[in-house]
Design a protein around this motif. Structure first.
Motif, mmCIF file in Angstrom:
data_model
loop_
_atom_site.group_PDB
_atom_site.id
_atom_site.type_symbol
_atom_site.label_atom_id
_atom_site.label_comp_id
_atom_site.label_asym_id
_atom_site.label_seq_id
_atom_site.Cartn_x
_atom_site.Cartn_y
_atom_site.Cartn_z
ATOM 1 N N ASN A 144 -48.394 -29.709 17.976
ATOM 2 C CA ASN A 144 -49.043 -28.788 18.901
ATOM 3 C C ASN A 144 -48.033 -28.001 19.727
ATOM 4 N N GLU A 145 -47.012 -28.682 20.209
ATOM 5 C CA GLU A 145 -46.045 -28.041 21.092
ATOM 6 C C GLU A 145 -44.982 -27.243 20.343
ATOM 7 N N GLU A 161 -37.650 -27.012 20.960
ATOM 8 C CA GLU A 161 -39.018 -26.665 20.543
ATOM 9 C C GLU A 161 -39.002 -25.311 19.851
ATOM 10 N N GLY A 190 -36.236 -21.610 30.820
ATOM 11 C CA GLY A 190 -36.676 -22.587 29.823
ATOM 12 C C GLY A 190 -35.558 -23.494 29.375
ATOM 13 N N LYS A 201 -40.549 -20.664 27.181
ATOM 14 C CA LYS A 201 -41.810 -21.243 27.640
ATOM 15 C C LYS A 201 -41.990 -22.654 27.090
ATOM 16 N N ALA A 202 -40.920 -23.398 27.012
ATOM 17 C CA ALA A 202 -40.987 -24.768 26.496
ATOM 18 C C ALA A 202 -41.887 -25.626 27.384
ATOM 19 N N SER A 203 -42.475 -26.642 26.784
ATOM 20 C CA SER A 203 -43.324 -27.568 27.530
ATOM 21 C C SER A 203 -42.481 -28.391 28.497
ATOM 22 N N GLU A 204 -43.139 -29.031 29.445
ATOM 23 C CA GLU A 204 -42.417 -29.901 30.371
ATOM 24 C C GLU A 204 -41.706 -31.013 29.614
ATOM 25 N N LYS A 205 -42.337 -31.517 28.578
ATOM 26 C CA LYS A 205 -41.687 -32.553 27.769
ATOM 27 C C LYS A 205 -40.433 -31.985 27.107
ATOM 28 N N GLY A 206 -40.535 -30.793 26.558
ATOM 29 C CA GLY A 206 -39.380 -30.180 25.925
ATOM 30 C C GLY A 206 -38.232 -29.967 26.896
ATOM 31 N N ASP A 212 -46.588 -35.390 19.820
ATOM 32 C CA ASP A 212 -47.483 -34.239 19.704
ATOM 33 C C ASP A 212 -46.735 -32.969 19.337
ATOM 34 N N SER A 229 -37.429 -22.477 23.454
ATOM 35 C CA SER A 229 -38.268 -21.438 24.025
ATOM 36 C C SER A 229 -38.065 -21.254 25.518
#
Length: 250
Positions: free
Chosen positions: A196-197, A165, A88, A58-63, A193, A56
């Protein structure tokens, strides 16, 4: 002030049938193979083992950290990183490959005349370790269907794909499904998680994607299986998905 810098390298046209045209693309895409690939950079990268990255904007910081980790390890092993040129996951993978001293292929959803080097990449940019590629006429603008076709080319240029992600719907999920239909190895990140992500990751694993997990001893993603997959010659058993467009990555 612009955040983009005009490249100082003229593009070259690589036609289907020319020496150096990636045979894997023709074998995977069949009648859907682009007749011309417009390129800037090191064409020799097309003949090297490569792994595609999908995820994405808009991937998460973890991603993003996982994308950079995987790209770093693969680049250090001499494997070329392939992705789009969006924010991203795409950007994280390319930047990590450069910083690791490796090579990367940037696949555009528009004509190559629109390409600019982002200022945040200039310090690490090296045309000997980079290839920018587009299957569209040089002046072609961005269109949704071109982004869809671009994703197909990313897969065809790669010997394996990594999904970082994926949402419950959207382009990353579709790209993963299309990778499986093309018969290429699909590796899917799995972490605590994830539901959720990245709910689409579990869907892709259930459909045949191979889990990518952290090595608890080393504290980094275990990419050994991906290295091995990327090092194997491409074997095309079917072109059944060659006519399937990929959704625009979200």
């Amino acid at each position: 002030m612009t955040n983009l810098i005009q490249p100082m390298l003229a593009p070259a046209a690589l036609d289907l049938g020319d020496e150096g045209f990636p045979l894997a693309v023709a074998r995977l895409l069949g009648s859907k193979t682009p007749k011309t690939l417009y390129c800037q950079g090191n064409l020799a990268l097309l003949g090297k083992p490569a792994v595609g990255f999908c995820g994405s904007r808009k991937a998460s910081e973890k991603g993003l950290r996982v994308a950079a980790d995987c790209a770093t390890q693969l680049a250090q092993s001499g494997i070329v990183v392939v992705s789009g040129y969006a924010a991203g996951v795409d950007y994280a993978a390319h930047k990590a490959a450069f910083e690791a001293g490796g090579s990367t292929i940037l696949v555009l959803p528009e004509g190559i005349e629109h390409f600019r080097i982002r200022k945040t990449l200039v310090q690490d940019w090296d045309w000997d370790r980079a290839l920018v590629i587009s299957q569209f006429p040089p002046s072609a603008g961005w269109k949704t269907y071109r982004a869809m076709e671009r994703n197909t080319l990313i897969i065809a240029l790669s010997r394996a794909m990594i999904v970082i992600e994926a949402g419950a719907t959207g382009g990353t999920l579709h790209a993963g499904e299309s990778t499986l239909k093309m018969g290429l190895p699909l590796y899917v990140v799995e972490y605590g998680d994830m539901a959720n992500e990245a709910p689409g990751n579990a869907v892709l694993i259930a459909k045949g994607g191979i889990r990518v997990r952290k090595n608890p001893q080393l504290g980094v993603a275990n990419v050994e299986a991906i290295r091995q997959a990327a090092s194997k010659p491409l074997v095309v058993s079917s072109m059944q998905s060659a006519s399937l467009p990929l959704a625009f990555a979200t």
